[in-house]
Enzyme design. Sequence first.
Site, short mmCIF file in Angstrom:
data_model
loop_
_atom_site.label_atom_id
_atom_site.label_comp_id
_atom_site.label_asym_id
_atom_site.label_seq_id
_atom_site.Cartn_x
_atom_site.Cartn_y
_atom_site.Cartn_z
N SER A 18 -20.22 123.04 5.58
CA SER A 18 -20.77 121.79 6.12
C SER A 18 -19.63 121.02 6.77
O SER A 18 -18.68 120.62 6.10
CB SER A 18 -21.38 120.94 5.00
OG SER A 18 -21.54 119.62 5.47
N HIS A 43 -23.46 124.50 8.76
CA HIS A 43 -24.45 123.54 8.28
C HIS A 43 -24.11 122.17 8.87
O HIS A 43 -23.01 121.64 8.65
CB HIS A 43 -24.38 123.51 6.75
CG HIS A 43 -25.39 122.64 6.09
ND1 HIS A 43 -26.66 123.08 5.79
CD2 HIS A 43 -25.32 121.36 5.65
CE1 HIS A 43 -27.35 122.10 5.19
NE2 HIS A 43 -26.54 121.04 5.09
N ASP A 45 -25.12 118.25 9.09
CA ASP A 45 -25.85 117.20 8.37
C ASP A 45 -26.15 116.02 9.28
O ASP A 45 -25.25 115.28 9.67
CB ASP A 45 -25.04 116.74 7.16
CG ASP A 45 -24.99 117.79 6.08
OD1 ASP A 45 -26.07 118.19 5.60
OD2 ASP A 45 -23.88 118.23 5.72
N MET A 47 -27.89 112.47 9.63
CA MET A 47 -28.38 111.37 8.78
C MET A 47 -28.64 110.13 9.63
O MET A 47 -27.89 109.86 10.57
CB MET A 47 -27.35 111.03 7.70
CG MET A 47 -26.92 112.22 6.85
SD MET A 47 -25.85 111.71 5.49
CE MET A 47 -25.25 113.30 4.92
N HIS A 76 -29.57 120.14 9.15
CA HIS A 76 -30.21 119.56 7.97
C HIS A 76 -30.56 118.12 8.33
O HIS A 76 -29.69 117.24 8.32
CB HIS A 76 -29.24 119.65 6.79
CG HIS A 76 -29.76 119.05 5.52
ND1 HIS A 76 -28.94 118.85 4.41
CD2 HIS A 76 -30.99 118.62 5.16
CE1 HIS A 76 -29.67 118.30 3.45
NE2 HIS A 76 -30.91 118.15 3.88
N MET A 78 -31.71 114.74 7.67
CA MET A 78 -31.99 113.73 6.64
C MET A 78 -32.38 112.46 7.37
O MET A 78 -31.65 111.46 7.39
CB MET A 78 -30.74 113.54 5.76
CG MET A 78 -30.53 114.71 4.80
SD MET A 78 -28.84 114.83 4.20
CE MET A 78 -28.12 115.76 5.52
N MET A 147 -31.76 120.67 -3.00
CA MET A 147 -30.61 119.75 -3.06
C MET A 147 -30.08 119.69 -4.49
O MET A 147 -30.84 119.45 -5.43
CB MET A 147 -31.02 118.34 -2.62
CG MET A 147 -31.39 118.17 -1.15
SD MET A 147 -30.10 118.66 0.02
CE MET A 147 -28.74 117.59 -0.46
N GLY A 152 -26.94 112.30 1.26
CA GLY A 152 -26.35 111.13 1.88
C GLY A 152 -24.84 111.23 2.04
O GLY A 152 -24.30 110.70 3.00
N PHE A 153 -24.21 111.91 1.13
CA PHE A 153 -22.75 111.96 1.17
C PHE A 153 -22.23 113.31 0.69
O PHE A 153 -22.85 113.94 -0.17
CB PHE A 153 -22.14 110.86 0.26
CG PHE A 153 -22.59 109.48 0.67
CD1 PHE A 153 -21.92 108.79 1.67
CD2 PHE A 153 -23.70 108.91 0.08
CE1 PHE A 153 -22.35 107.53 2.07
CE2 PHE A 153 -24.13 107.64 0.47
CZ PHE A 153 -23.45 106.95 1.47
N GLY A 154 -21.09 113.70 1.25
CA GLY A 154 -20.41 114.88 0.75
C GLY A 154 -19.60 114.52 -0.48
O GLY A 154 -19.46 113.33 -0.82
N GLY A 155 -19.08 115.52 -1.14
CA GLY A 155 -18.14 115.29 -2.23
C GLY A 155 -18.74 114.78 -3.53
O GLY A 155 -18.01 114.24 -4.38
N ASP A 185 -27.58 123.07 -1.67
CA ASP A 185 -26.71 122.14 -0.94
C ASP A 185 -26.27 121.00 -1.86
O ASP A 185 -27.12 120.24 -2.35
CB ASP A 185 -27.49 121.60 0.27
CG ASP A 185 -26.65 120.70 1.17
OD1 ASP A 185 -25.43 120.58 0.96
OD2 ASP A 185 -27.25 120.12 2.11
N GLY A 186 -24.95 120.87 -2.02
CA GLY A 186 -24.39 119.74 -2.75
C GLY A 186 -23.56 120.16 -3.95
O GLY A 186 -24.07 120.74 -4.89
N GLY A 187 -22.27 119.87 -3.85
CA GLY A 187 -21.39 120.13 -4.99
C GLY A 187 -21.12 121.60 -5.27
O GLY A 187 -20.72 121.96 -6.38
N GLY A 207 -19.18 121.97 1.62
CA GLY A 207 -18.45 121.04 2.48
C GLY A 207 -17.05 120.81 1.96
O GLY A 207 -16.07 121.39 2.43
C1 DX5 Z 1 -25.26 115.87 1.45
C2 DX5 Z 1 -25.26 116.92 2.53
C3 DX5 Z 1 -24.43 118.10 2.21
C4 DX5 Z 1 -22.96 117.80 2.09
C5 DX5 Z 1 -22.45 118.76 1.09
O1 DX5 Z 1 -26.24 114.94 1.69
O2 DX5 Z 1 -26.59 117.39 2.75
O3 DX5 Z 1 -24.64 119.16 3.13
O4 DX5 Z 1 -22.25 117.97 3.28
O5 DX5 Z 1 -21.14 118.42 0.80
P1 DX5 Z 1 -20.39 118.92 -0.51
O6 DX5 Z 1 -20.33 120.44 -0.39
O7 DX5 Z 1 -19.08 118.26 -0.42
O8 DX5 Z 1 -21.20 118.51 -1.68
ZN ZN Z 2 -26.76 119.25 3.98
#
Ligand code: DX5
Ligand code: ZN
Length: 237
Positions: A18, A43, A45, A47, A76, A78, A147, A152-155, A185-187, A207
Site C-alpha cells: 500500500s 494497493h 487507498d 479516502m 480501495h 473508502m 479489514m 482511515g489510516f496506515g500503521g 488489509d490493515g496491520g 503498507g
Molecule cells: C487503511 C488502509 C490500508 C493501509 C494499510 O485504511 O485501507 O490499506 O494502507 O496500512 P498498514 O499496512 O500500515 O496497516
Molecule cells: Zn486499503
Amino acid sequence: MSEQRLRVSSARIQIAPSILASDFLHLGDAVKAAENAGADRLHLDVMDGRFVPNITIGQPIVQAIRSATHLMLETHLMIVEPERYIEDFQRAGANLIIVHQEVSPHLYRTLQLIRDSGARSGVAINPGTPWESVRDVLPVTDLVLVMTVNPGFGGQRFLSDMLPKIRAVRAELDRRGLGTELEVDGGVDLSTIGQVVTAGARVTVAGTSVYRSREGVEHAVRELRTLAEGALPVGSA
Ligand code: DX5
Ligand code: ZN
C-alpha cells in the site's frame, strides 16, 4: 498502458504494498521499489474525508501511477457513493475496484457496474460488519477484502478478532466452489501475515511493514512472502 502489457501475477500468495505508507514526494520511486521487489500488485487507498476521517489520493494520482508500472492496480475506495466514480477510476487505470459494503445500498448492482466497466470487482467490509452481508453478492464479486483495522489510516494495530471472519469467508468460498479472492488489509506485518494466511487469505495488503521497513522494500516483500508461503495449508491451491 494497454491491457496486454499488464503484469498479472499468478503467485499463490499475492503481496499488495500500500503506497499510503510511502514517501509521497518520491511516489515514482516507491512504485518502482515495489515492482523490483516482486510485489504482485499495488494497493491504492482512496479516502474522501467522509466515509473515513482521512483524505488521500484521487484519479490523477492513480493515472500517474498507471503510467509508471505494469503491475496490477487495485483501488480501495473508502468513499461515500463509490458508484459515482467507477468509470473514472477504471479509466485512470485501476484493474480492480474495491467498494465498501457499508456505503453501497445497491451493492449487487455496483459490483456489476464495476465488471461492466472492464475492471474486476471487489467488496470490502469493516471490522464491525458481518461477513454475511456480502454472502449474496459473491457471484458478482472477484475479491472480498476483510479489514483488520478500522479504515482511515496506515500503521494501526492488527485486529486479531477478525481471524474468525477470515476463516468464515474462506469456508464459504470453498463450500460454494467460488474462485473469489480473499484479501486482508490493515496491520499485516511479519508477525501477523502467517495468521491471516492460515485463516484463509491469499492476498495481503502491506503498507507500513513494506515501506517503513528498516531493511528496505525488497527485503520486506521477500520476508512477508516467505512467512506467508510457510503458513499455507498443505495441499492448498
Ligand atoms: C487503511 C488502509 C490500508 C493501509 C494499510 O485504511 O485501507 O490499506 O494502507 O496500512 P498498514 O499496512 O500500515 O496497516
Ligand atoms: Zn486499503
